[in-house]
Each structure stands twice: as C-alpha cells, then as structure tokens.
Scaffold this motif. Structure first.
Motif, PDB file in Angstrom:
ATOM      1  N   GLU A  61       0.832  -1.210   0.000  1.00  0.00           N
ATOM      2  CA  GLU A  61       0.000   0.000   0.000  1.00  0.00           C
ATOM      3  C   GLU A  61       0.862   1.253   0.000  1.00  0.00           C
ATOM      4  OE1 GLU A  61      -3.638   2.110   2.529  1.00  0.00           O
ATOM      5  OE2 GLU A  61      -2.508   0.434   3.406  1.00  0.00           O
ATOM      6  N   ALA A 125      -1.726  -6.894  -6.759  1.00  0.00           N
ATOM      7  CA  ALA A 125      -3.034  -6.927  -6.106  1.00  0.00           C
ATOM      8  C   ALA A 125      -3.414  -5.557  -5.561  1.00  0.00           C
ATOM      9  CB  ALA A 125      -3.031  -7.958  -4.969  1.00  0.00           C
ATOM     10  N   GLU A 126      -2.446  -4.842  -5.014  1.00  0.00           N
ATOM     11  CA  GLU A 126      -2.712  -3.519  -4.454  1.00  0.00           C
ATOM     12  C   GLU A 126      -3.061  -2.522  -5.556  1.00  0.00           C
ATOM     13  OE1 GLU A 126      -3.498  -0.921  -1.522  1.00  0.00           O
ATOM     14  OE2 GLU A 126      -2.889  -3.000  -1.200  1.00  0.00           O
ATOM     15  N   ARG A 129      -6.597  -3.236  -6.476  1.00  0.00           N
ATOM     16  CA  ARG A 129      -7.524  -2.884  -5.400  1.00  0.00           C
ATOM     17  C   ARG A 129      -7.913  -1.409  -5.438  1.00  0.00           C
ATOM     18  NH1 ARG A 129      -7.828  -1.062  -0.211  1.00  0.00           N
ATOM     19  NH2 ARG A 129      -5.656  -0.414  -0.158  1.00  0.00           N
ATOM     20  N   GLY A 130      -6.963  -0.559  -5.759  1.00  0.00           N
ATOM     21  CA  GLY A 130      -7.254   0.870  -5.728  1.00  0.00           C
ATOM     22  C   GLY A 130      -7.644   1.474  -7.055  1.00  0.00           C
ATOM     23  N   SER A 131      -7.662   0.650  -8.117  1.00  0.00           N
ATOM     24  CA  SER A 131      -7.888   1.218  -9.448  1.00  0.00           C
ATOM     25  C   SER A 131      -9.292   1.774  -9.623  1.00  0.00           C
ATOM     26  CB  SER A 131      -7.614   0.149 -10.519  1.00  0.00           C
ATOM     27  OG  SER A 131      -8.490  -0.957 -10.367  1.00  0.00           O
TER      28      SER A 131
END
Length: 204
Positions: A61, A125-126, A129-131
């Motif tokens: 993150e 993955a991060e 996740r925020g896209s």
C-alpha cells in the motif's frame, strides 16, 4: 491563525505520507520487497513504526500510494484547468503535471529493479484494489467539466478509463524500453494519440 492550522497540518501529513511511500519504494528496489521491514521504512522517513502504521497497512500500500496520489492530483488539477480549454488538452496537462521532472534519462539499473519489483503479487493486487477508486475520481472530474453524470453516463467513465490505460501502457513501455527512455514524453505521446482518436498508423 486558527484557520491556517488545519491546512498546515494536512500539508505535514501529506509530506509524511509521501516520504514514507518514497522510502518504501526506494528500499524495496534496493533490497527486494521481502527484505524490507516496516521499521526500515519508518527509519528512512524519520518517523516511528507507529506513525507508519497510522498511514499504511502494508508495504504494498505504501509503494502504490505514489501512483494513486498522482492520479488524484491529476483529477484535482483537471478541475482547476480553464473552462475554455478543450477537454483533452486540459486532461493531458492535468495528467502530466504530477510527473513534471520525469523528462530526464532514467538510471537503467533503477528501471530494471522497478520492473522486477512490480512483478510482486502483493503490488499487483494492491494496484488492482485501488484502481476503481482512482478511476471514479478522475471520471468525476471529467463529468464536472463536461456537464455529464459520472454515475449514469458512459462518457466520463470511458474518458477516465482511456486516460488511465494510456498511463498504464506508457509505464509498461517506460519499464521495458531498451535503451531506457524518460517517462513523461512517452506518456504525453500516448495521450496525444488518444486525443487524435488513435488513427491507424498503417494508413500513413
């Protein structure tokens, strides 16, 4: 006096978050993600591990934050562009602004290390996740500028998605180009081609 304090406080928080994110990226590039501890990142940024945990819940993150923050900065910059400016011109300027300075030839070793780092499943993955959140923010800025509805209309979502795809492709090109190339010219060229409607190069 009182009204200035929240602004100063927010600026300090933003500076700490940026310092932690940059430290996480730099250390992960130098050592490999698995060899970096939260304590190392906090020390490099000049704060305590507890402070680190107030900002980020994972190393991934912290690293991805810089990418997300640039998109959020671009959305804010788009809202501030002159109203008479054509959309894609304004969007190009807004998206390029957070990368100002990325015109110098990068260090090949740094680029190669970042390329390896981005293969880490945790970072991938991060990024996914925020896209959705970053796309929604950019779409909202496009909608505000064009008088469309970011929730109901296709147009702002398509524009935001296309612009962020250009960012992703430019980043991939930057990381794989041999010899290495500066990022910003690649990104602005990708946006230029989008603005032109992606004309068929074989027709010329």
């Amino acid at each position: 006096m009182t009204t200035d304090r929240p602004g100063l406080r927010e600026r300090k928080k933003a500076a700490t978050r940026e310092a932690l994110s940059w430290a996480a990226l730099r250390l992960a590039v130098e050592r490999g993600l698995e060899n970096v501890r939260v304590e190392d990142i906090a020390a490099a940024a000049g704060v305590s591990p507890r402070t680190y945990n107030n900002y980020f819940s994972s190393k991934a993150e912290a690293i991805v934050f810089r990418h997300r923050d640039r998109v959020l900065q671009a959305a804010e910059a788009l809202r501030a562009r002159p109203a008479e400016e054509p959309l894609w011109e304004a969007l190009t300027r807004a998206l390029a602004a957070p990368f100002d300075g990325a015109t110098e030839d990068p260090d090949p070793q740094w680029v190669a290390a970042v390329r390896l780092l981005l293969r880490e499943p945790a970072l991938q993955a991060e990024l996914v996740r925020g896209s959705a959140a970053t796309r929604a923010e950019l779409a909202a800025a496009v909608a505000a500028r064009t008088g469309t509805d970011a929730d109901r209309d296709l147009y702002p979502k398509l524009v935001a998605s296309a612009a962020l795809s250009a960012l992703q492709v430019a980043n991939e090109h930057y990381l794989t180009a041999d010899p290495v190339v500066p990022f910003l010219p690649v990104f602005t060229e990708a946006l230029r081609q989008l603005t032109a409607g992606l004309p068929d190069p074989s027709a010329h």
